[in-house]
Enzyme design. Structure first.
Site, mmCIF file in Angstrom:
data_model
loop_
_atom_site.group_PDB
_atom_site.id
_atom_site.type_symbol
_atom_site.label_atom_id
_atom_site.label_comp_id
_atom_site.label_asym_id
_atom_site.label_seq_id
_atom_site.Cartn_x
_atom_site.Cartn_y
_atom_site.Cartn_z
ATOM 1 N N TYR A 1 -21.522 54.239 -9.821
ATOM 2 C CA TYR A 1 -22.536 53.876 -10.805
ATOM 3 C C TYR A 1 -23.463 52.789 -10.267
ATOM 4 C CZ TYR A 1 -19.517 56.232 -14.218
ATOM 5 O OH TYR A 1 -18.768 57.156 -14.896
ATOM 6 N N ASP B 1 -15.514 64.827 -23.688
ATOM 7 C CA ASP B 1 -16.716 64.844 -24.529
ATOM 8 C C ASP B 1 -16.877 66.213 -25.186
ATOM 9 O OD1 ASP B 1 -17.181 62.263 -23.544
ATOM 10 O OD2 ASP B 1 -18.340 63.060 -21.862
ATOM 11 N N ASN C 1 -12.939 56.200 -24.735
ATOM 12 C CA ASN C 1 -13.642 56.400 -23.461
ATOM 13 C C ASN C 1 -13.538 55.166 -22.568
ATOM 14 O OD1 ASN C 1 -15.234 58.539 -22.165
ATOM 15 N ND2 ASN C 1 -15.980 58.935 -24.234
ATOM 16 N N GLU D 1 -2.475 70.738 -21.920
ATOM 17 C CA GLU D 1 -1.458 71.079 -22.922
ATOM 18 C C GLU D 1 -2.040 71.229 -24.325
ATOM 19 O OE1 GLU D 1 -0.903 68.617 -20.564
ATOM 20 O OE2 GLU D 1 0.124 70.187 -19.419
ATOM 21 N N ARG E 1 -25.682 50.658 -12.532
ATOM 22 C CA ARG E 1 -26.104 50.421 -13.917
ATOM 23 C C ARG E 1 -26.224 48.950 -14.279
ATOM 24 N NH1 ARG E 1 -20.627 52.689 -16.587
ATOM 25 N NH2 ARG E 1 -22.016 53.332 -18.262
ATOM 26 N N LYS F 1 -6.061 63.771 -27.222
ATOM 27 C CA LYS F 1 -6.266 64.762 -26.172
ATOM 28 C C LYS F 1 -5.067 64.755 -25.223
ATOM 29 C CE LYS F 1 -10.023 62.450 -25.973
ATOM 30 N NZ LYS F 1 -11.276 61.754 -25.594
#
Length: 327
Positions: free
Chosen positions: A111, A270, A173, A237, A113, A233
Site C-alpha cells: 500500500y 466483501d 476487516n 467451510e 496510502r 465467515k
C-alpha cells in the site's frame, strides 16, 4: 448531481484506492506490467450492492489527480452516488499494488496510502448527508484505523445512522499494521461493533478481537454488546449465524459452496458481506442470507480483482434459482 436526485438508501464510506495488479505471477519486484483496477473493502461492498439495484451513496476523499479522477469515473459507472466524494487538491489518492498469486494463495499486497486524501476524512465531510433518507449503513474497521479524523468520522456515521433508525452492518476487516496497538484496535472495533445490528467478522478476526475461540462464544460476545445478529465467515467451510433476526434466538451453520479453482482470494469477505446485507435488506431469512453470502463470496474468488466477480441482480437470480435452497 441534479437537485432532484433522491438521497441514497444505503450509505458507505472509507478509502477507495487505485489498484495495480501484476499481469504475471511472481514477486512484485520483478513485475513490469500491471492492470489498473479499483481497491478498497468499503468500495467493494458499495459496488456489489449497487450492482444488485440498491441506491448506494459513497462518502470519501480522493486526490485531485489522475488516479482520483479515474476512481470517480469508475465508481459512478458502477452506479454509486458520489455527491459526497470530495476531490482534495492538497493530498494524493491512495495506491495499492498486488502480486499475481497462484494456487489459491493469498497475494502479497503493498500500500501507498500514508497521508492520502482519504486519510483526511472527518465528520465535516458528512455535514450534508441526509441520514433521514438512509435505510442502511455499511461500515468496516478500516476507516478508524487509517487516521484519528477518520475514526471520528466512523463514530459520527454510526451514531447518526442509529439516531435516524437505519440498520447498520459492521465488518471488522482488521488491518493490524495501521493501529498503534493491539489493545487500541480491539477496544475500538469491539465498541463500534456494539453499535451495529449485524456484525460480520471472520473466524480468525473474531478470535483476535474477543480472545474467545468458538463461533458460538464469539457471537455471544457481540450479542451481549448490543448486536442483533452475528454472522461469522468460516472460509471454504461456509458461515455461522447466531442471533434473533427471525424472531427467536437461534444459531446454525450454512455450508460453503465448492469452487473449482481459486484465482484471487482478495475480496471474498466483501462479497460475502454483499450477499448477507443484500439478502437481509431484501427481507430474506437469515439462513437464506448466509447462503447468498457464501455464493457471492465463492464468485469473488474465481476471478482476478477485488470486485470483478460481484454479480448483477439478473445474474444473482439465475444462480440462486439453479442452486438448492439452504436447509
Amino acid at each position: 448531481m441534479p437537485a432532484s436526485t433522491p438521497s441514497p438508501e444505503i450509505l458507505a464510506f472509507g478509502e477507495a484506492m487505485t489498484l495495480f495488479v501484476a499481469e504475471a505471477s511472481g514477486d512484485l519486484a520483478a513485475a513490469e506490467r500491471f492492470q489498473r483496477r479499483i481497491a478498497g473493502a468499503d468500495t467493494n461492498v458499495a459496488i456489489g450492492l449497487a450492482r444488485l439495484g440498491f441506491c448506494v451513496g459513497w462518502l470519501s476523499r480522493v486526490g485531485d489527480d489522475g488516479f482520483g479522477r479515474y476512481l470517480r469515473v469508475a465508481l459512478e459507472a458502477e452506479g454509486l452516488d458520489c455527491r459526497h466524494l470530495v476531490s482534495d487538491p492538497s493530498a494524493s489518492t491512495g495506491l495499492v499494488f498486488k502480486e499475481r498469486a497462484e494456487g489459491g494463495a493469498d497475494p502479497h499486497v503493498e500500500y501507498f496510502r500514508r497521508g492520502s486524501a482519504a486519510s483526511r476524512l472527518s465528520p465535516d465531510d458528512a455535514a450534508t448527508v441526509d441520514f433521514a433518507a438512509a435505510r442502511h449503513l455499511h461500515a468496516t474497521g478500516i476507516p478508524p484505523a487509517v487516521s484519528a479524523s477518520c475514526r471520528e468520522l466512523s463514530w459520527h456515521m454510526l451514531d447518526q445512522a442509529r439516531r435516524a433508525g437505519a440498520s447498520i452492518s459492521f465488518d471488522p476487516n482488521l488491518r493490524p499494521g495501521l493501529w498503534a496497538s493491539e489493545a487500541e484496535m480491539c477496544d475500538t472495533l469491539n465498541a463500534m461493533a456494539g453499535r451495529a445490528d449485524w456484525v460480520l467478522p471472520g473466524l480468525a478476526e473474531g478470535r483476535r478481537l474477543t480472545g474467545l475461540e468458538t463461533p458460538h462464544d464469539i457471537a455471544g460476545f457481540y450479542l451481549d454488546r448490543g448486536a442483533q445478529a452475528v454472522i461469522i465467515k468460516l472460509g471454504p467451510e461456509g458461515s455461522y449465524y447466531r442471533g434473533g433476526l427471525d424472531g427467536q434466538p437461534t444459531s446454525f451453520t450454512v455450508p460453503g459452496i465448492a469452487v473449482r479453482e481459486v484465482v484471487d482470494t482478495v475480496g471474498a469477505g466483501d462479497g460475502f458481506a454483499v450477499g448477507v446485507v443484500s439478502a437481509l435488506l431484501d427481507g430474506r431469512s437469515p439462513r437464506e442470507a448466509l447462503h447468498r453470502g457464501n455464493l457471492i463470496g465463492a464468485l469473488a474468488v474465481q476471478v482476478l480483482g477485488d470486485m470483478e466477480g460481484l454479480p448483477s441482480r439478473a445474474r444473482l437470480d439465475e444462480l440462486e434459482a439453479a442452486l438448492p435452497a439452504p436447509d
